[in-house]
Design an enzyme around this catalytic site. Structure first.
Site, PDB file in Angstrom:
ATOM      1  N   ASP A 250       0.837  -1.205   0.000  1.00  0.00           N
ATOM      2  CA  ASP A 250       0.000   0.000   0.000  1.00  0.00           C
ATOM      3  C   ASP A 250       0.867   1.249   0.000  1.00  0.00           C
ATOM      4  OD1 ASP A 250       0.795   0.310   2.711  1.00  0.00           O
ATOM      5  OD2 ASP A 250      -0.683  -1.229   3.231  1.00  0.00           O
ATOM      6  N   LYS A 272      -5.067   3.023  -0.737  1.00  0.00           N
ATOM      7  CA  LYS A 272      -6.095   3.977  -1.160  1.00  0.00           C
ATOM      8  C   LYS A 272      -5.681   4.661  -2.437  1.00  0.00           C
ATOM      9  CE  LYS A 272      -7.803   5.061   3.332  1.00  0.00           C
ATOM     10  NZ  LYS A 272      -7.387   5.636   4.564  1.00  0.00           N
ATOM     11  N   MET A 385      -1.051   8.497  12.466  1.00  0.00           N
ATOM     12  CA  MET A 385      -2.300   8.843  11.764  1.00  0.00           C
ATOM     13  C   MET A 385      -2.987  10.026  12.440  1.00  0.00           C
ATOM     14  SD  MET A 385      -3.863   5.065  10.919  1.00  0.00           S
ATOM     15  CE  MET A 385      -3.287   4.129  12.326  1.00  0.00           C
TER      16      MET A 385
HETATM   17  N1  SAH Z   1       2.770   0.023  10.870  1.00  0.00           N
HETATM   18  C1  SAH Z   1       3.207   1.392  10.662  1.00  0.00           C
HETATM   19  C2  SAH Z   1       2.140   2.385  11.010  1.00  0.00           C
HETATM   20  C3  SAH Z   1       0.904   2.274  10.193  1.00  0.00           C
HETATM   21  S1  SAH Z   1      -0.260   3.519  10.569  1.00  0.00           S
HETATM   22  C4  SAH Z   1       4.471   1.651  11.475  1.00  0.00           C
HETATM   23  O1  SAH Z   1       4.878   0.817  12.278  1.00  0.00           O
HETATM   24  O2  SAH Z   1       5.076   2.703  11.278  1.00  0.00           O
HETATM   25  C5  SAH Z   1       0.129   4.759   9.389  1.00  0.00           C
HETATM   26  C6  SAH Z   1       0.795   5.936  10.053  1.00  0.00           C
HETATM   27  O3  SAH Z   1       2.152   5.659  10.297  1.00  0.00           O
HETATM   28  C7  SAH Z   1       0.831   7.180   9.199  1.00  0.00           C
HETATM   29  O4  SAH Z   1      -0.401   7.865   9.261  1.00  0.00           O
HETATM   30  C8  SAH Z   1       1.936   7.951   9.853  1.00  0.00           C
HETATM   31  O5  SAH Z   1       1.497   8.569  11.038  1.00  0.00           O
HETATM   32  C9  SAH Z   1       2.888   6.855  10.248  1.00  0.00           C
HETATM   33  N2  SAH Z   1       3.975   6.686   9.273  1.00  0.00           N
HETATM   34  C10 SAH Z   1       4.270   5.602   8.553  1.00  0.00           C
HETATM   35  N3  SAH Z   1       5.364   5.808   7.794  1.00  0.00           N
HETATM   36  C11 SAH Z   1       5.773   7.050   8.052  1.00  0.00           C
HETATM   37  C12 SAH Z   1       6.856   7.853   7.598  1.00  0.00           C
HETATM   38  N4  SAH Z   1       7.752   7.409   6.696  1.00  0.00           N
HETATM   39  N5  SAH Z   1       6.978   9.088   8.098  1.00  0.00           N
HETATM   40  C13 SAH Z   1       6.102   9.570   9.012  1.00  0.00           C
HETATM   41  N6  SAH Z   1       5.079   8.866   9.463  1.00  0.00           N
HETATM   42  C14 SAH Z   1       4.896   7.622   9.004  1.00  0.00           C
END
Ligand code: SAH
Length: 464
Positions: A250, A272, A385
């Site tokens: 995704d 999405k 998020m």
């Molecule tokens: N499993 C993921 C999180 C999924 S929820 C993890 O462990 O990071 C999705 C959220 O993760 C996004 O809305 C954002 O807040 C954060 N996120 C994921 N990748 C990111 C990145 N490269 N930089 C900043 N925020 C990130």
């Protein structure tokens, strides 16, 4: 792609080097190594070339170049110090459809010679298309250190069993998986450490135990792809990415990471699309089941860590219910990536004795966060998020007693080349986000540790 890479089999093939000096000698040595039947044309030979010709019993035509010498040749090097002669050789070869290279004159070359790392039977060739030959040499130096000298032994020993494995496992997928497993196990170490017999014994054992059905059994790999920088993948993630038949990914998975998935794997985007909704989670869970049932190695790549706000738990629940085997591989969660790449330690003896990860996403509008527990000034709060809900989150925190001047940072696209870090306070968080045009994915880090961002500004130079 400006050139088409091939490896030529020249054993016993007539090849010609025009030129008897040291440049010609270099090419002659290479051709000789590849088993070519070599002729050298030159009125005179340098001392070193003469010795080489005598030693190897090569044919020497002691005359000036003439097109009749090209008769029957497969490949020709023009290596004289006379540009006109080289050009004539080139034109004559072109007219006869013979592969030709004029050394150091890229404009009159039908083929170019790459930088090579020779671990025969493994040969690695690198070319910059003549643009920056020095770069190809740099690359070669790196490859030399990366590929152990004994890599050739590994290939030779494995090669001895090729036919036997093919007979035992006629199915190409089963064979690929068999070799994948063998090459990433102790066999490779033995073969490269000079323990050839022990290595052979391991291959025989593996062949005896090989079972096509269990090798090609469908399986799901739920893999954490980290926050974006491909350097942050785990070795295991990379290994499974190389085994996949199909990958489901995704928006959170960066292109740089996706590039490392096995090239022949099918790619299924399940995120999405603009305003559209993502593939519903239930459909996705069942897709994983269906693909595994077809006997595929299914790679579900997830941004960050699969078990941190990634719904990874729901995906494997469905797999377990349907009896599909799976593995879960942890990834670097984006809070950890953002923290290190932005120079904001999540805990620090002077500023924060704990850290809490929460999600700003509300399920059907309900608010399940326990605000009163998130106001401790000695703890860091990281909101995943949280960009859309940030103003409300800041309001709630202040209403429950967190200081309005608590430092906050918003880290956008953490660990990628587009990373941006914006800082402010809890009171100004809403304006900060609106003003800077912040786009997801982004994380909000709240707490006194954010003060360290400026102090540790050198960190920013470390970011990719
Ligand atoms: N499993 C993921 C999180 C999924 S929820 C993890 O462990 O990071 C999705 C959220 O993760 C996004 O809305 C954002 O807040 C954060 N996120 C994921 N990748 C990111 C990145 N490269 N930089 C900043 N925020 C990130």
């Amino acid at each position: 792609m400006d050139q088409f890479p091939v490896f030529l089999k020249l054993q016993g093939q007539p090849c010609l080097v025009v030129g008897g000096g040291d440049v010609g000698l270099r090419k002659a040595r290479l051709l000789h190594k590849a088993g070519a039947r070599l002729t050298i044309v030159s009125p005179e030979l340098s001392a070193a070339m003469r010795e080489f010709v005598l030693q190897q019993g090569l044919v020497h035509v002691a005359a000036c170049y003439e097109s009749s010498q090209l008769q029957g040749m497969r490949l020709v090097f023009a290596a004289t110090d006379d540009a006109d002669v080289n050009r004539r050789v080139f034109e004559d070869c072109e007219a006869r459809g013979i592969l030709v290279n004029a050394v150091d004159q890229p404009a009159i070359c039908r083929f170019i010679t790459p930088s090579i790392v020779d671990r025969s039977p493994v040969i690695i060739a690198a070319s910059t298309g003549g643009a920056v030959p020095v770069l190809a040499r740099h690359l070669r130096a790196r490859l030399e250190t990366l590929v152990p000298a004994s890599y050739g032994d590994l290939a030779r020993i494995a090669g001895e069993f090729r036919a036997e494995v093919k007979e035992k496992l006629p199915d190409t997928t089963a064979r690929r998986l068999f070799w994948d497993a063998l090459l990433s196990g102790p066999f490779a170490e033995r073969a490269m450490n000079g323990q050839a017999d022990a290595a052979r014994a391991l291959v025989r054992e593996a062949i005896a135990a090989a079972d096509a059905q269990s090798l090609t059994r469908g399986e799901v790999f739920l893999v954490g792809a980290g926050p974006g920088d491909p350097d942050l993948l785990t070795f295991r993630a990379l290994r499974l990415m190389q085994m996949a038949d199909v990958v489901l990914y995704d928006n959170l998975v960066s292109d740089a990471v996706l590039d490392l998935v096995r090239r022949d794997a099918d790619r299924l985007y399940v995120g999405k699309k603009r305003a559209d909704h993502a593939v519903p989670q239930e459909d996705l869970n069942l897709t994983l089941v269906r693909l595994a049932r077809e006997g595929k190695k299914v790679l579900r790549l997830k941004g960050g860590d699969p078990f941190i706000f990634g719904r990874g738990g729901e995906e494997i629940e469905t797999l377990a219910e349907h009896g599909i085997p799976f593995q879960v591989v942890p990834g670097i969660t984006s809070a950890a990536g953002a923290s290190c790449y932005a120079g904001i330690p999540l805990t620090h003896r002077d500023y924060a004795q704990g850290v809490t990860f929460v999600t700003g996403h509300r399920r059907e509008g309900e608010d399940t966060l326990d605000w009163a527990r998130l106001t401790n000034p000695h703890e860091t709060l990281v909101v995943y998020m949280g960009i859309m809900q940030a103003p409300r989150i800041a309001q709630e925190l202040m209403a429950h007693g967190r200081r309005a001047d608590t430092p906050v940072a918003v880290v956008e696209k953490a660990t990628t080349p587009q990373q941006r870090v914006h800082t402010g306070t809890l009171a100004t968080l809403g304006e900060l986000i609106a003003g800077a045009g912040i786009k997801p994915p982004a994380l909000v880090i709240i707490g006194d540790v954010v003060k360290l961002h400026d102090k540790l500004a050198w960190y920013r130079n470390n970011a990719p």
